[in-house]
Each structure stands twice: as structure tokens, then as C-alpha cells.
Write an enzyme that holds these catalytic residues in place. Structure first.
Site, PDB file in Angstrom:
ATOM      1  N   LYS A 263       0.685  -1.225  -0.003  1.00 20.97           N
ATOM      2  CA  LYS A 263      -0.073  -0.094   0.055  1.00 20.97           C
ATOM      3  C   LYS A 263       0.867   1.269   0.104  1.00 20.97           C
ATOM      4  CE  LYS A 263      -4.085   2.013   0.479  1.00 20.97           C
ATOM      5  NZ  LYS A 263      -3.555   2.950  -0.618  1.00 20.97           N
TER       6      LYS A 263
ATOM      7  N   LYS B 159       4.898   2.841   8.603  1.00 19.72           N
ATOM      8  CA  LYS B 159       3.583   3.465   9.125  1.00 19.72           C
ATOM      9  C   LYS B 159       2.502   2.578   9.265  1.00 19.72           C
ATOM     10  CE  LYS B 159       3.631   7.066   5.935  1.00 19.72           C
ATOM     11  NZ  LYS B 159       3.291   8.335   5.460  1.00 19.72           N
TER      12      LYS B 159
ATOM     13  N   LYS C  74       5.617   2.295  -2.864  1.00 11.70           N
ATOM     14  CA  LYS C  74       5.471   3.697  -3.369  1.00 11.70           C
ATOM     15  C   LYS C  74       5.900   3.577  -4.758  1.00 11.70           C
ATOM     16  CE  LYS C  74       5.195   7.415  -1.238  1.00 11.70           C
ATOM     17  NZ  LYS C  74       4.275   7.845  -0.064  1.00 11.70           N
TER      18      LYS C  74
ATOM     19  N   SER D 180      -7.116   5.815   4.209  1.00  7.39           N
ATOM     20  CA  SER D 180      -7.225   5.082   2.865  1.00  7.39           C
ATOM     21  C   SER D 180      -7.601   3.621   3.451  1.00  7.39           C
ATOM     22  CB  SER D 180      -5.724   4.860   2.472  1.00  7.39           C
ATOM     23  OG  SER D 180      -5.451   5.849   1.408  1.00  7.39           O
TER      24      SER D 180
ATOM     25  N   THR E 163      -4.785  13.692   5.689  1.00 10.26           N
ATOM     26  CA  THR E 163      -3.358  13.830   6.396  1.00 10.26           C
ATOM     27  C   THR E 163      -3.244  15.134   7.092  1.00 10.26           C
ATOM     28  OG1 THR E 163      -2.683  12.697   4.327  1.00 10.26           O
ATOM     29  CG2 THR E 163      -0.993  13.567   5.671  1.00 10.26           C
TER      30      THR E 163
HETATM   31  N1  GLU Z   1       0.983   8.985   0.252  1.00 10.81           N
HETATM   32  C1  GLU Z   1       0.383   8.872   1.477  1.00 10.81           C
HETATM   33  C2  GLU Z   1       1.520   8.541   2.309  1.00 10.81           C
HETATM   34  O1  GLU Z   1       2.554   8.737   2.147  1.00 10.81           O
HETATM   35  C3  GLU Z   1      -0.872   7.759   1.535  1.00 10.81           C
HETATM   36  C4  GLU Z   1      -0.636   6.574   1.261  1.00 10.81           C
HETATM   37  C5  GLU Z   1      -1.796   5.692   1.057  1.00 10.81           C
HETATM   38  O2  GLU Z   1      -2.962   6.244   1.496  1.00 10.81           O
HETATM   39  O3  GLU Z   1      -1.970   4.494   0.529  1.00 10.81           O
HETATM   40  O4  GLU Z   1       1.142   8.390   3.746  1.00 10.81           O
END
Ligand code: GLU
Length: 418
Positions: free
Chosen positions: A70, A94, A106, A351, A190
Site C-alpha cells: 500500500k 507507518k 511507493k 485509505s 493527512t
Molecule cells: N501517500 C500517502 C502517504 O504517504 C498515503 C498512502 C496511502 O494512502 O496509501 O502516507
């Protein structure tokens, strides 16, 4: 990029330090230093003038120990392979920290999207999706928005994937438009998370809102929402900036007016208000304030400017904002650094809520989503706070200790295949 500001080197070094504190043998955690799978792709795009430009893209799948991969997809000219690896690894940590059933990934494309027309951006997104298609899927790897990507782009990814599969697959991305199965509250999540954490931190440090000032670097999805919510909380936001530069006012800026200015398509450098001073991003970083919130691209707080930081609290509203060298400088100054691993959790938490709603084909209301977001993010924050105090280490190390322990335990339980 030198070793010192290579985000992937920083990640592996911090993992080594955390493993030492946990008393782990190298063989118990070495695996976490390597992404499980990586894909580099070339993306030919037919430009509006008929020429073809080739862009370079990536998808790095760091770990699937705790669930499907993810993580977001970013479009930026500074995207590079090591940054992708580091950001994918941060996603693993995370998710582990927030106890979400996901691994980490990513993606990104080396492109300055402001130079593309909307149709070019759409063609780039569709081709990128087609190129990474063999390794993504609603149970395999679920992309999401990140720097310079948004719900419209997630909608194009969802459409491209669905067309190739022959049926609608809303669960292929999170952060998509509401009508396509997106979640209420995802876009602001966020920034909202940053504001919940700051409220809690002010409470713990007994800082009254009237005595609190904030400077925010970056005015994208996160910076804008954080500024708006701090302003609503009664905190004086004394400086904000975007890539064009910043504005500062010791009396506090009228954030509603700044947001309206930006949302009508203007740059912050063009903003005018009585008593407002125009400053550079470096001057923003050196602003006298209680809270400095970098919400920009990687490494904005680095060895060159860390010594100029005057804030008592620095909250990393974007991923990897602070280089390892800068982190040391800030820790020596006894500045409280709230690391990205905790501060940016809002996006991935909502998410996760989006995925749960997709799986169940239902929709929760925004009040419920925000209530649950607050619970989950403050629980992670509290755990990091406690572990860092108990071990007398900065919060970043506290977060690494918790996340590393969880992924290593999962590895031990699952064992090695075959
Ligand atoms: N790009 C966001 C992050 O770095 C969200 C990633 C997601 O929701 O999968 O946390």
C-alpha cells in the site's frame, strides 16, 4: 545525492540503531532493508503537439508481511530510485505503527506535472498504470495519492485498471472520487491528522493556543489543511509558503484569505495583506515560532538550514522532510521532532477506511470517519510518545522501535518460504 542525504541510507542506518536497542541479531531484521520487489518502467506519452516524450517511472513494493502492499504515487521532477525505496519502506513502518493490515509500497514518475496539459497528464497516468498493472491489484498492491497526485488521477488509474480487467474494480486505488467508491474525508485526512497531533502535543506541553504560533512550509493538500485547522483552533499561523515563496506576519495571517487566494489559482508569493512580508522558503524555516510544519517534498530541512530553525516543535507533515544530519541538529537543540512516521498517518488511516468501505460496499459518514481517524492516530502517537520517553530516545526512534518490532515479530510468525 551523497550518502549523508540519501533517504534510503538514512532508513537503513536508523533500522540498525533501532535493532541494536531492541537487541536483535542481524539475521532477525536484515530482510527489512531490502524491498521485496521493484519495477522500473518507461512511459511513452504522446504530447499535444504530436511528439512523443518518454518518462521514467517506478513502483517499489517494500513489504507484504502485514497485508497487501500500500502506498502513494507521486509525480515530481526529483523522484529517484532510492527515494522511492525509502518512501516504500516508510509505508511499511507507518502501517505497522498504526496497526493497519497493509504492507508498504511507493510509486512515482519523474515529471514536473505543471509542464503537462491535462490530456498529457491523463495519458501519462493511463500508460503508467498499464505498465505497473502486472504487479498491482486490490489484494496485491493498492496505490493512492501522494505529492502532485489527486483523486482525479486516482479515478484515471481506477478506470484504466478496470478497462484492462473487463469490470469495475474500485478497490484498486484509495483516494479516488466519492462517486467511484472514494471515502469522505480522505482528501483532508493527512492535514487533519497533523492538526489532531498538534492539538494533543500542545495539551501535553501545556502550550495555550494564544501563546502558540506556527509556520507552514508547503501549501499542497497537507499544508493547506493543516494551516486551515490550526487557524480554526486559534493558533496564530505566522508564515506559509509554496514553491513560489512565502508570506509572513507576526500578527498572524488571515488563513481563510490565503486559502481562497491559492484556490483561485494564485501563488502564495503574489498574496497581499496589510502588514505582510514576502519571504523565501529558507526564511520561513528560520521564522521565530512555536511550531514549524514542513509539508513539502523530501529533504527540505537539511544540514544547510537545520541550525536556523527556531521552532520548539517540528512536525513532519510530509514524508522524509528532514535529513538524518538535520535530525541530529534539531535533537541537539532539544527541539521536539514529531516524525513523518506518526505525523503523516492520517492519509493511510483513511485509505484503510476507504478499503473497508469498498470491501463491504457501504459508506460511512464523515463524522464517523473523523472520529475513528482521531482515535487511531492518537493511539499511535501515544505509543510513540511513551516508548520514546521510556527509552530516552527521540520520537523518530520511538516510532522505529515499535514498527520494527511488529514487522520482525510478523516475520518470525510467518517464517521463511519455502
Ligand atoms: N501517500 C500517502 C502517504 O504517504 C498515503 C498512502 C496511502 O494512502 O496509501 O502516507
Amino acid at each position: 545525492m551523497t550518502q549523508a542525504n540519501n533517504p534510503y541510507v538514512s532508513f537503513t542506518q536508523t533500522v540498525d540503531q533501532a535493532a541494536k536497542l531492541l537487541g536483535y541479531e542481524r539475521s532477525a531484521y536484515e530482510f527489512i532493508k531490502y524491498p521485496e520487489r521493484e519495477l522500473s518502467v518507461s512511459i511513452p506519452v504522446e504530447m499535444d503537439d504530436g511528439t512523443v516524450t518518454i518518462f521514467e517511472g517506478f513502483r517499489v513494493q517494500h513489504s507484504s508481511l502485514l497485508g497487501p502492499y500500500k502506498g502513494g504515487v507521486r509525480y515530481h521532477q526529483s523522484v529517484n530510485h532510492d527515494e522511492m525505496k525509502a518512501l516504500a519502506a516508510l509505508m511499511t513502518f507507518k502501517c505497522a505503527l498504526a496497526n493497519l493490515p497493509f504492507g508498504g509500497a511507493k510509486g512515482g514518475v519523474i515529471v514536473d506535472p505543471s509542464t503537462l496539459s491535462k490530456n498529457e497528464l491523463k495519458r501519462l497516468t493511463r500508460r503508467y498504470t498499464a505498465m505497473i498493472l502486472p504487479i498491482i491489484g486490490p489484494d496485491e498492491d493498492i496505490p493512492a495519492p501522494d505529492v502532485n497526485t489527486n483523486e482525479e488521477i486516482m479515478g484515471w488509474i481506477m478506470d484504466t485498471y478496470s478497462m484492462m480487467r473487463g469490470h469495475a474494480v474500485p478497490g484498486i486505488v484509495t483516494g479516488k472520487p466519492l462517486l467511484l467508491g472514494g471515502s469522505l474525508g480522505r482528501t483532508e485526512a493527512t492535514g487533519r491528522g497533523v492538526s489532531y497531533i498538534l492539538r494533543e502535543t500542545r495539551k501535553r506541553l501545556k502550550i495555550l493556543e494564544e501563546d502558540c504560533t506556527a509556520a507552514i512550509l508547503g501549501f499542497g493538500k497537507v499544508g493547506k489543511e493543516a494551516a486551515r485547522r490550526l487557524f480554526e483552533d486559534g493558533v496564530r499561523v505566522v508564515a506559509v509558503s509554496d514553491t513560489s515563496g512565502g508570506v509572513r506576519s507576526a500578527r498572524g495571517l488571515n488563513i481563510q484569505a490565503v486559502v481562497a487566494h491559492v484556490e483561485s489559482g494564485h501563488k502564495i508569493a503574489e498574496y497581499q495583506e496589510n502588514g505582510v512580508e514576502h519571504i523565501t522558503n529558507e526564511e520561513l524555516i528560520a521564522t521565530e515560532c512555536t511550531i514549524l510544519a514542513p509539508c513539502a517534498v523530501s529533504d527540505v530541512i537539511n544540514a544547510q538550514n537545520a541550525a536556523s530553525v527556531q521552532a520548539q516543535i517540528v512536525i513532519e507533515g510530509g514524508n522524509a522532510q528532514i535529513t538524518a544530519e538535520a535530525d541530529e541538529v534539531l535533537n541537539k537543540k532539544e527541539c521536539l521532532v514529531i516524525p513523518d512516521l506518526v505525523a503523516t498517518l492520517g492519509g493511510i488511516i483513511v485509505s484503510y477506511f476507504e478499503r473497508v468501505q469498498n470491501v463491504q460496499s457501504l459508506m460511512w459518514d464523515e463524522f464517523e470517519i473523523n472520529r475513528m481517524l482521531k482515535n487511531v492516530i492518537l493511539k499511535a502517537y501515544d505509543e510513540v510518545w511513551e516508548v520514546s520517553r521510556k527509552n530516552a530516545v527521540p520520537m523518530r526512534m520511538g516510532a522505529y522501535l515499535i514498527a520494527l518490532e511488529r514487522v520482525c515479530t510478523a516475520k518470525r510468525i510467518r517464517g521463511i518460504f519455502p
